[in-house]
Design a protein around this motif. Structure first.
Motif, PDB file in Angstrom:
ATOM      1  N   LYS B  26      39.967 -25.766  83.396  1.00 13.59           N
ATOM      2  CA  LYS B  26      38.576 -25.468  83.736  1.00 13.59           C
ATOM      3  C   LYS B  26      37.761 -25.471  82.445  1.00 13.59           C
ATOM      4  N   SER B  27      36.519 -25.909  82.561  1.00 11.85           N
ATOM      5  CA  SER B  27      35.646 -25.970  81.401  1.00 11.85           C
ATOM      6  C   SER B  27      35.563 -24.614  80.703  1.00 11.85           C
ATOM      7  N   GLY B  28      35.774 -24.613  79.388  1.00 12.18           N
ATOM      8  CA  GLY B  28      35.696 -23.383  78.613  1.00 12.18           C
ATOM      9  C   GLY B  28      37.027 -22.665  78.444  1.00 12.18           C
ATOM     10  N   HIS B  29      38.035 -23.108  79.154  1.00 11.67           N
ATOM     11  CA  HIS B  29      39.362 -22.478  79.039  1.00 11.67           C
ATOM     12  C   HIS B  29      40.208 -23.180  77.985  1.00 11.67           C
ATOM     13  N   ASP B  30      41.059 -22.386  77.304  1.00  8.16           N
ATOM     14  CA  ASP B  30      41.848 -22.949  76.222  1.00  8.16           C
ATOM     15  C   ASP B  30      43.355 -22.768  76.418  1.00  8.16           C
ATOM     16  N   THR B  31      43.737 -22.112  77.487  1.00  9.64           N
ATOM     17  CA  THR B  31      45.146 -21.798  77.729  1.00  9.64           C
ATOM     18  C   THR B  31      45.591 -22.408  79.052  1.00  9.64           C
ATOM     19  N   VAL B  32      46.742 -23.045  79.034  1.00  6.97           N
ATOM     20  CA  VAL B  32      47.267 -23.680  80.252  1.00  6.97           C
ATOM     21  C   VAL B  32      48.667 -23.147  80.534  1.00  6.97           C
ATOM     22  N   SER B  33      48.878 -22.741  81.777  1.00  5.91           N
ATOM     23  CA  SER B  33      50.194 -22.288  82.222  1.00  5.91           C
ATOM     24  C   SER B  33      50.668 -23.196  83.344  1.00  5.91           C
ATOM     25  N   TYR B  89      54.037 -28.351  91.814  1.00  3.17           N
ATOM     26  CA  TYR B  89      53.849 -27.914  90.437  1.00  3.17           C
ATOM     27  C   TYR B  89      52.376 -27.576  90.228  1.00  3.17           C
ATOM     28  N   LEU B  90      52.155 -26.332  89.855  1.00  2.00           N
ATOM     29  CA  LEU B  90      50.800 -25.811  89.714  1.00  2.00           C
ATOM     30  C   LEU B  90      50.458 -25.588  88.251  1.00  2.00           C
ATOM     31  N   CYS B  91      49.257 -25.961  87.923  1.00  2.00           N
ATOM     32  CA  CYS B  91      48.726 -25.710  86.589  1.00  2.00           C
ATOM     33  C   CYS B  91      47.655 -24.634  86.724  1.00  2.00           C
ATOM     34  N   ALA B  92      47.632 -23.709  85.797  1.00  2.00           N
ATOM     35  CA  ALA B  92      46.616 -22.665  85.796  1.00  2.00           C
ATOM     36  C   ALA B  92      45.982 -22.599  84.419  1.00  2.00           C
ATOM     37  N   SER B  93      44.683 -22.429  84.364  1.00  2.00           N
ATOM     38  CA  SER B  93      44.032 -22.310  83.062  1.00  2.00           C
ATOM     39  C   SER B  93      43.356 -20.947  82.942  1.00  2.00           C
ATOM     40  N   SER B  94      43.194 -20.518  81.711  1.00  2.00           N
ATOM     41  CA  SER B  94      42.568 -19.234  81.428  1.00  2.00           C
ATOM     42  C   SER B  94      42.011 -19.271  80.016  1.00  2.00           C
ATOM     43  N   LEU B  95      41.293 -18.212  79.682  1.00  2.00           N
ATOM     44  CA  LEU B  95      40.714 -18.095  78.342  1.00  2.00           C
ATOM     45  C   LEU B  95      41.481 -17.019  77.597  1.00  2.00           C
ATOM     46  N   ALA B  96      41.987 -17.374  76.439  1.00  2.00           N
ATOM     47  CA  ALA B  96      42.766 -16.413  75.661  1.00  2.00           C
ATOM     48  C   ALA B  96      41.858 -15.497  74.863  1.00  2.00           C
ATOM     49  N   ALA B  97      42.285 -14.253  74.751  1.00  2.00           N
ATOM     50  CA  ALA B  97      41.587 -13.297  73.895  1.00  2.00           C
ATOM     51  C   ALA B  97      42.672 -12.639  73.053  1.00  2.00           C
ATOM     52  N   GLY B  98      42.948 -13.236  71.922  1.00  2.00           N
ATOM     53  CA  GLY B  98      44.067 -12.757  71.118  1.00  2.00           C
ATOM     54  C   GLY B  98      45.370 -13.073  71.823  1.00  2.00           C
ATOM     55  N   ALA B  99      46.196 -12.061  72.017  1.00  2.00           N
ATOM     56  CA  ALA B  99      47.500 -12.272  72.660  1.00  2.00           C
ATOM     57  C   ALA B  99      47.393 -12.239  74.171  1.00  2.00           C
ATOM     58  N   LEU B 100      46.218 -11.922  74.679  1.00  2.00           N
ATOM     59  CA  LEU B 100      46.061 -11.762  76.122  1.00  2.00           C
ATOM     60  C   LEU B 100      45.304 -12.936  76.719  1.00  2.00           C
ATOM     61  N   THR B 101      45.449 -13.089  78.004  1.00  2.00           N
ATOM     62  CA  THR B 101      44.701 -14.136  78.711  1.00  2.00           C
ATOM     63  C   THR B 101      43.889 -13.500  79.834  1.00  2.00           C
ATOM     64  N   ASP B 102      42.800 -14.112  80.119  1.00  2.00           N
ATOM     65  CA  ASP B 102      41.951 -13.678  81.225  1.00  2.00           C
ATOM     66  C   ASP B 102      42.538 -14.206  82.523  1.00  2.00           C
TER      67      ASP B 102
END
Lengths: 114, 115
Positions: B26-33, B89-102
């Motif tokens: 998703k736009s603005g997200h930097d983490t992919v699971s 197979y599912l991909c999920a994105s989120s925004l990282a904040a240090g060691a945590l993800t949103d």
């Protein structure tokens, strides 16, 4: 053994009826996520709970996290056919918040009869 | 605002082959699971990528590998396919904040069938 249990596994309700889905964890929850999934499709984020006793609502869906942070419930008021799908709870057991590796229950399949 | 996209939507492979699945966050997200969801089961965490590196890994064999590109998109590679690799197979994105993800937002998934 399954560490995140959802109940019931499946549910058939008449349109307009209320229903509750439960999610029970064997460990303290530092984040509890509710998602909805249409068969074979991606997950739609509903709500996230973090604090003991927390309650959140979105339209006709309310989710609660108990005080001990080991059980959550999802309640749908006046169900509609659009509520049909698979409801999944996802647990974050990492102290301090989400580190991204959610553990999911097996899901509750909800059917709503018109 | 485009959400999480995945390609292809469906894929059929035979045992022993290799497969590559793709995800745009998703736009603005930097983490992919990445998650694997077998029929009738909840999704199982495979691994997570942040800053082009694998940050966390679930209980999956080395046959499962991944990559994240500078634009944050990601690939999941599975070698030596087994019948048991058949899943969504599912991909999920989120925004990282240090060691945590949103909160993680999921894509529509890729349905992999191994014959």
């Amino acid at each position: 053994s399954q560490e995140l249990e959802q109940s019931p596994q499946s549910l058939i309700v008449q349109e307009g009826k209320n229903l509750t889905i439960n999610c029970t964890s064997s460990k303290t929850l530092y984040g509890l996520y509710w998602y909805k999934q249409k068969y074979g499709e991606g997950l739609i984020f509903l709500m996230m709970l973090q604090k003991g006793g927390e309650e959140k609502s979105h339209e006709k869906i309310t989710a609660k996290l108990d005080e001990k942070k080991q059980q959550s419930s999802l309640h749908i008021t006046a169900s509609q056919p659009s509520h049909a799908g698979i409801y999944l709870c996802g647990a974050d057991w990492n102290y301090g918040g989400s580190q991204g590796n959610l553990i999911f229950g097996k899901g509750t399949k909800l059917s709503v009869k018109p | 605002d485009a959400g999480v996209t995945q390609s292809p939507t469906h894929l059929i492979k035979t045992r022993g082959q290799q497969v590559t699945l793709r995800c745009s966050p998703k736009s603005g997200h930097d983490t992919v699971s990445w998650y694997q969801q077998a029929l009738g089961q909840g999704p199982q965490f495979i691994f997570q990528y942040y800053e082009e590196e694998e940050r966390q890994r679930g209980n999956f064999p080395d046959r499962f590998s991944g990559h994240q590109f500078p634009n944050y998109s990601s690939e999941l590679n599975v070698n030596a396919l087994l019948l048991g690799d058949s899943a969504l197979y599912l991909c999920a994105s989120s925004l990282a904040a240090g060691a945590l993800t949103d909160t993680q937002y999921f894509g529509p998934g890729t349905r992999l069938t191994v014959l």
